[in-house]
Design a protein around this motif. Structure first.
Motif, PDB file in Angstrom:
ATOM      1  N   PHE A 434      50.888  93.625  -1.519  1.00 51.52           N
ATOM      2  CA  PHE A 434      49.521  93.550  -1.699  1.00 51.52           C
ATOM      3  C   PHE A 434      49.282  92.092  -2.171  1.00 51.52           C
ATOM      4  CE2 PHE A 434      45.591  93.545  -4.536  1.00 51.52           C
ATOM      5  CZ  PHE A 434      45.035  94.416  -3.919  1.00 51.52           C
ATOM      6  N   ARG A 435      49.955  91.248  -3.061  1.00 49.97           N
ATOM      7  CA  ARG A 435      49.561  90.090  -3.442  1.00 49.97           C
ATOM      8  C   ARG A 435      50.013  89.243  -2.349  1.00 49.97           C
ATOM      9  NH1 ARG A 435      52.890  87.820  -8.626  1.00 49.97           N
ATOM     10  NH2 ARG A 435      54.548  87.258  -6.893  1.00 49.97           N
ATOM     11  N   TRP A 436      50.959  89.393  -1.486  1.00 52.55           N
ATOM     12  CA  TRP A 436      50.973  88.384  -0.500  1.00 52.55           C
ATOM     13  C   TRP A 436      49.868  88.427   0.546  1.00 52.55           C
ATOM     14  CZ3 TRP A 436      56.726  89.613   1.834  1.00 52.55           C
ATOM     15  CH2 TRP A 436      57.558  89.461   0.733  1.00 52.55           C
ATOM     16  N   MET A 437      49.164  89.537   0.651  1.00 51.83           N
ATOM     17  CA  MET A 437      48.024  89.597   1.559  1.00 51.83           C
ATOM     18  C   MET A 437      46.773  89.023   0.887  1.00 51.83           C
ATOM     19  SD  MET A 437      49.426  90.644   4.275  1.00 51.83           S
ATOM     20  CE  MET A 437      50.800  91.583   4.923  1.00 51.83           C
ATOM     21  N   ASN A 438      46.563  89.510  -0.376  1.00 51.50           N
ATOM     22  CA  ASN A 438      45.488  89.126  -1.179  1.00 51.50           C
ATOM     23  C   ASN A 438      45.555  87.626  -1.497  1.00 51.50           C
ATOM     24  OD1 ASN A 438      43.157  90.231  -2.864  1.00 51.50           O
ATOM     25  ND2 ASN A 438      44.242  89.266  -4.579  1.00 51.50           N
ATOM     26  N   ASN A 439      46.555  87.093  -1.929  1.00 51.20           N
ATOM     27  CA  ASN A 439      46.736  85.553  -1.940  1.00 51.20           C
ATOM     28  C   ASN A 439      47.196  84.815  -0.939  1.00 51.20           C
ATOM     29  OD1 ASN A 439      47.042  87.313  -4.717  1.00 51.20           O
ATOM     30  ND2 ASN A 439      45.954  85.380  -5.347  1.00 51.20           N
ATOM     31  N   LEU A 440      47.485  85.466   0.089  1.00 52.60           N
ATOM     32  CA  LEU A 440      48.154  84.695   1.389  1.00 52.60           C
ATOM     33  C   LEU A 440      49.230  83.808   0.798  1.00 52.60           C
ATOM     34  CD1 LEU A 440      44.741  83.077   2.587  1.00 52.60           C
ATOM     35  CD2 LEU A 440      45.792  85.174   3.550  1.00 52.60           C
ATOM     36  N   LEU A 441      50.216  84.383   0.217  1.00 54.53           N
ATOM     37  CA  LEU A 441      51.482  84.042  -0.059  1.00 54.53           C
ATOM     38  C   LEU A 441      51.438  82.705  -1.201  1.00 54.53           C
ATOM     39  CD1 LEU A 441      53.597  84.029   3.015  1.00 54.53           C
ATOM     40  CD2 LEU A 441      53.887  85.561   0.818  1.00 54.53           C
ATOM     41  N   MET A 442      50.030  82.521  -1.778  1.00 53.88           N
ATOM     42  CA  MET A 442      50.076  81.389  -2.767  1.00 53.88           C
ATOM     43  C   MET A 442      50.585  81.339  -3.852  1.00 53.88           C
ATOM     44  SD  MET A 442      46.372  79.776  -2.274  1.00 53.88           S
ATOM     45  CE  MET A 442      46.621  78.607  -3.316  1.00 53.88           C
ATOM     46  N   ARG A 443      50.910  82.785  -4.327  1.00 58.66           N
ATOM     47  CA  ARG A 443      51.551  82.956  -5.612  1.00 58.66           C
ATOM     48  C   ARG A 443      53.122  82.867  -5.501  1.00 58.66           C
ATOM     49  NH1 ARG A 443      48.254  85.107  -9.626  1.00 58.66           N
ATOM     50  NH2 ARG A 443      46.093  84.149  -9.287  1.00 58.66           N
ATOM     51  N   GLU A 444      53.523  82.909  -4.181  1.00 61.02           N
ATOM     52  CA  GLU A 444      55.062  82.923  -3.901  1.00 61.02           C
ATOM     53  C   GLU A 444      55.746  81.507  -3.481  1.00 61.02           C
ATOM     54  OE1 GLU A 444      55.308  86.122  -4.517  1.00 61.02           O
ATOM     55  OE2 GLU A 444      53.238  86.424  -4.293  1.00 61.02           O
ATOM     56  N   LEU A 499      60.417  85.440  -6.216  1.00 56.89           N
ATOM     57  CA  LEU A 499      61.222  84.814  -5.155  1.00 56.89           C
ATOM     58  C   LEU A 499      61.629  83.194  -5.530  1.00 56.89           C
ATOM     59  CD1 LEU A 499      60.036  86.704  -2.037  1.00 56.89           C
ATOM     60  CD2 LEU A 499      62.160  86.918  -3.031  1.00 56.89           C
ATOM     61  N   PRO A 500      62.736  82.799  -5.636  1.00 56.46           N
ATOM     62  CA  PRO A 500      62.950  81.503  -5.741  1.00 56.46           C
ATOM     63  C   PRO A 500      62.539  80.417  -4.745  1.00 56.46           C
ATOM     64  CG  PRO A 500      64.960  82.561  -4.954  1.00 56.46           C
ATOM     65  CD  PRO A 500      63.870  83.553  -5.098  1.00 56.46           C
ATOM     66  N   THR A 501      61.335  80.100  -4.703  1.00 57.06           N
ATOM     67  CA  THR A 501      60.935  79.042  -3.714  1.00 57.06           C
ATOM     68  C   THR A 501      60.370  77.767  -4.223  1.00 57.06           C
ATOM     69  OG1 THR A 501      58.592  79.758  -3.782  1.00 57.06           O
ATOM     70  CG2 THR A 501      60.111  80.762  -2.347  1.00 57.06           C
ATOM     71  N   ILE A 502      60.712  77.585  -5.672  1.00 53.73           N
ATOM     72  CA  ILE A 502      60.167  76.171  -6.444  1.00 53.73           C
ATOM     73  C   ILE A 502      60.619  74.869  -5.639  1.00 53.73           C
ATOM     74  CG2 ILE A 502      62.090  76.175  -7.975  1.00 53.73           C
ATOM     75  CD1 ILE A 502      58.619  75.520  -8.682  1.00 53.73           C
ATOM     76  N   HIS A 503      61.772  74.998  -5.006  1.00 52.66           N
ATOM     77  CA  HIS A 503      62.203  73.881  -4.435  1.00 52.66           C
ATOM     78  C   HIS A 503      62.101  73.585  -2.840  1.00 52.66           C
ATOM     79  CE1 HIS A 503      64.064  72.208  -8.135  1.00 52.66           C
ATOM     80  NE2 HIS A 503      64.471  73.382  -8.238  1.00 52.66           N
TER      81      HIS A 503
END
Length: 532
Positions: A434-444, A499-503
């Protein structure tokens, strides 16, 4: 704490939820006090005197209580968490013993955490003691009128947080001193990660990059820009120097004819500030104050770790953009998540005037006319984006529901192992997607990765509304090894939500997009391949 066996299912859910979040006893007391009375209202049709008349007012009461809690109390709560965890581990026989008792499904997880915070927590022993109205804040005892207004933010009153009045200079100084002792987060640049930069801090410019930049400059300098050619070159990323004008063109905000661009820009910018003059003063009116209040609450939560977005000047810009958009789109109004969608446009248009270190740039130092232009352009480009996905934000958000369902069907075909693994541990796609769609992956993803991702979305004909589905599928499969290594519901959900995407940088996003394109090529024109 007391036991919950004598409470109804509704009340038990309230109590367990409050415990599980680790809230302090003031908020817990208010929550249970009102929640225990709320079923009476549902059954009898009338609220007890001094109690909220609906769910929205119940939420307001909780927010008011939360705002009244001293900062020191919250700080104490945070500092006590390691002690409580240590106590739980000790009571359960140590970390090794606890590991063997992990919950394997959602229901087991719920049962196993039922009394986790009861252990060695003497401060909360009186949690379920008899509650008297005199022990609650005065604001909760005032008679409230039932809310009948529709909309995503209905029933909320514009009030200033009472915590603002309680905080003084000494409290703030004490809090800052405590924060300074906490671990410092790694400094990851907003525009590019360290490995993508040279010694001066600017992105590395290769011979290929120089050639691509020249091609963009040629296309943009033509009397009539060839949008198809521009899309083709933009798919694999847009050079930073020409990204602002390219985004304006690809979003449909700017005309392809060069001679008309300045005239259109002036007209659209004037039109936006005409909306501000005409409507913004109405944010405190009865009709719109709930919408404005929700926006005002959400803005500080937008990219809270990036200093740029904590500047008062920037937050005021976002408030104006979101409020004007909301009242001009009454079918959806403002919905949480839309605030995130302003940030890529704002950063990209700001980058025209900032060479380095965008995340720490003082926007107030720019000329007023420049600030106004960035604000207006961000508004119009965000509007163009949302025009294509507005069903994501209308009542019940049917667009998101359909996309999550489509993602589930797609994953069931492209990776049956992951799909069955989710079923085994009762993980619903809606719980993470839901968050992936609602925020277009911006939180990931880091914001720099979102900007690169949006280069491709802008280049695709239906990038935000259609191609995003395949990006989400590719993003999920990217973590296949990590997902299949989890052995319980709790571990799966925590992984999927953190999910660990910080880098991550351009290379990782490029590979993600390539996989998404492959999936789209295989399935988009053959829907029966992923429909049961």
């Amino acid at each position: 704490m007391g036991k919950t066996k004598d409470l109804s299912a509704f009340e038990q859910g309230v109590v367990v939820g409050a415990r599980r979040t680790g809230l302090c006893q003031e908020l817990q007391r208010c929550w249970v006090f009102h929640a225990q009375q709320f079923p009476v209202f549902i059954n009898n049709g009338l609220p007890p005197k001094g109690h909220p008349a609906n769910l929205t007012q119940l939420w307001e009461a909780l927010e008011s209580t939360w705002a009244s809690i001293p900062v020191e109390r919250l700080q104490h709560l945070v500092e006590s968490i390691p002690r409580q965890i240590e106590t739980v581990l000790r009571a359960k026989g140590g970390a090794n013993n606890l590991k063997s008792k992990k919950a394997s499904s959602f229901h087991e997880f719920a049962r196993s955490t039922n009394d986790a915070w009861d252990i060695d927590d003497e401060e909360d022993e009186d949690f379920l003691a008899p509650i008297h109205p005199s022990s609650l804040p005065p604001t909760l005892l005032s008679t409230q009128q039932p809310d009948t207004g529709p909309g995503p933010a209905n029933g909320r009153v514009v009030v200033k947080s009472s915590s603002e009045a309680q905080l003084n200079t000494n409290t703030v100084r004490s809090t800052l001193q405590k924060q300074q002792s906490l671990p410092v987060r790694p400094i990851i640049p907003l525009v590019a990660r360290i490995s993508d930069q040279n010694s001066s801090g600017a992105p590395i410019m290769t011979v290929r990059d120089k050639s691509r930049l020249d091609k963009f400059k040629y296309l943009l300098s033509c009397p009539n820009t060839d949008l198809e050619e521009l899309r083709k070159h933009s798919w694999s990323g847009i050079p930073r120097e020409v990204r602002p004008i390219t985004w304006r063109l690809l979003s449909g905000y700017l005309p392809v004819n060069m001679e008309r661009r300045d005239l259109v820009l002036k007209r659209k910018r004037d039109e936006y500030f005409g909306f501000i003059e005409q409507y913004y003063h109405s944010r405190t009116d009865e009709t719109y104050k709930d919408t404005y209040r929700q926006i005002h609450i959400d803005i500080p939560r937008t990219n809270p770790l990036i200093p740029l977005f904590q500047q008062p000047a920037v937050q005021e810009v976002f408030e104006r953009i979101l409020f004007i958009w909301a009242i001009r789109h009454p079918a959806s109004g403002y919905v949480q998540g839309i605030n995130d969608l302003v940030t890529p446009f704002f950063v990209v248009f700001l980058s025209e005037f900032v060479e380095e270190d965008v995340e720490n740039f003082d926007v107030a130092s720019l000329p007023l006319e420049t600030q106004r232009n960035i604000e207006a352009d961000s508004f119009w480009c965000m509007t163009k984006l949302l025009d294509g996905i507005q069903d994501n934000y209308t009542f019940a958000q049917p667009g998101i529901q359909n996309k999550v369902k489509a993602l589930e069907e797609l994953v069931s075909r492209i990776d049956e192992d992951i799909h069955n693994y989710f079923k085994r541990y009762e993980v619903e796609y809606l719980q993470f997607a839901f968050r992936w769609m609602n925020n277009l992956l911006m939180r990931e993803l880091p914001l720099r990765c979102t900007i690169r991702l949006w280069d491709t979305y802008q280049a695709e004909q239906e990038g935000f509304s259609h191609f995003h589905l395949y990006v989400c599928a590719a993003f999920l499969i990217e973590w296949r090894k990590e997902i299949l290594s989890m052995v319980d519901f709790q571990g799966l959900l925590m992984l999927l939500q953190n999910l660990p995407t910080i880098h991550w940088g351009n290379e990782e996003v490029g590979l993600l997009l390539a996989e998404a394109y492959r999936l789209k090529y295989m399935f988009a024109d053959a829907p029966n391949h992923y429909k049961r």
